[in-house]
Design a protein around this motif. Sequence first.
Motif: not given
Length: 444
Positions: A244-249, A325-326, A425-427, A430-432
């Motif tokens: 399962s791949l999720s996040g910034h992909v 991401v921090s 807001e940079r990471n 969905y908003a982007q």
Amino acid sequence: MTDPITPVLTANWADDRAWKITNFERRGGYATMRKALRGNPDDIAAMIKDSQLRGRGGAGFPTGLKWSLLDKDLSKPRYLVVNADESEPGACKDMPLMMASPHTLVEGVIISSFAFHAHYAFIYVRGEVLHVIRRLQQAVAEAYSSGYLGRNIQGSGYDLELIVHAGAGAYICGEETALLDSLEGRRGQPRLKPPFPAVAGLYGAPTVINNVESISTVPAIVGNGIDWFTSMGVDNGKGMGIMSLSGHVANPGQVEVPLGTTLRQLLEMTGGIREGHQLKFWTPGGSSSPIFTDEHLDVPLDYDSVAKAGSMLGTRSLQIFDETVSVVRAVTRWLEFYKHESCGKCTPCREGTWWLVQILKRIEAGQGQEGDIEKLLDLCDNIGGKSFCALGDAAVTPVNSAIKYFRDEFEAGYHTPAWELFPYERNVIYAQNAQNTHNAGVAQ
């Protein structure tokens, strides 16, 4: 290099109404079950053991070996319990499998129960996923109507009752003995072991507890053979698995590949990191596994290779984070989850997770104090390996690994808030995406 393969468990996910029994049978569903029920159950159990199938739920314990540890006294009832309480942050393979093709699991339950002489089986599902529960209940009802469950299945003389049980929504019930307590109607808390469930599990009887994907893989092995299964994967990680791949992909989702496939290969298959960004850190096995960085892109995703590199394959929940991401923020959010989900039975986990969150939140706010990093590490040392179950271990692994690879970000938290170093807001994904869609509509 391992090559991608044609999906097995996920092969019918895109079919029209794949969850209906007629469409499942059209693809050969339940044919393996019919064949298995005409054979010797001990031969099937031996086949699963020889296939080297390792549990797909996290620990990777050999499935056939687990079955062989059952109390040999057949005068006692035996139970199969399927752990479908998938609830760890980032984990998302069992729910899609049950939603898209519930009969894959039901067929696996029947064959597995027959193999070790169980006549009652339970699927324990997380209570919040009502849509999955309803889908499973419908599939079980269809299986009963078709004569695949109940008494004298397909004239074989074998009886099996299957119950879908909805949990009350507690992460701790993913721990197998806490799951058993919940299934028996008590508060879900881990039991002292020994005795292990194979000797005294549900209602004090010998019990096998397996993950959804482990049981769902059984029909494929029995139907296609040991050689077919062992031809995929690596030496200590045979077969295929759902990643399962999720996040910034670019394209999050589930990908079914042989064990031993690397993250680099997975990213190549799925379109890579989101455009204009680069990988910063990732989890190979969900939030409970030590994090990896871009230096681990070529670590084979099998149990032993990932462990050797310093993490755990776990549920193969690959959460991908880019440079926006921090790390402090990500770890803090995970620890808030573990603090909330601690059952409170043992002091190290109950108190330790609370204190970890307090320190992490002040570091995230730029109000960290000298010595806070050392306090975090000391707390982790007093929780890991000293709590009643593995939840304590799960809570400390992301903290330890984050400090190992990104200590400078924690030190920066002594004077600068994480949201200034890494504007949140940079990471946001969905908003982007929503803004991009809006802009595209305006342009038209």
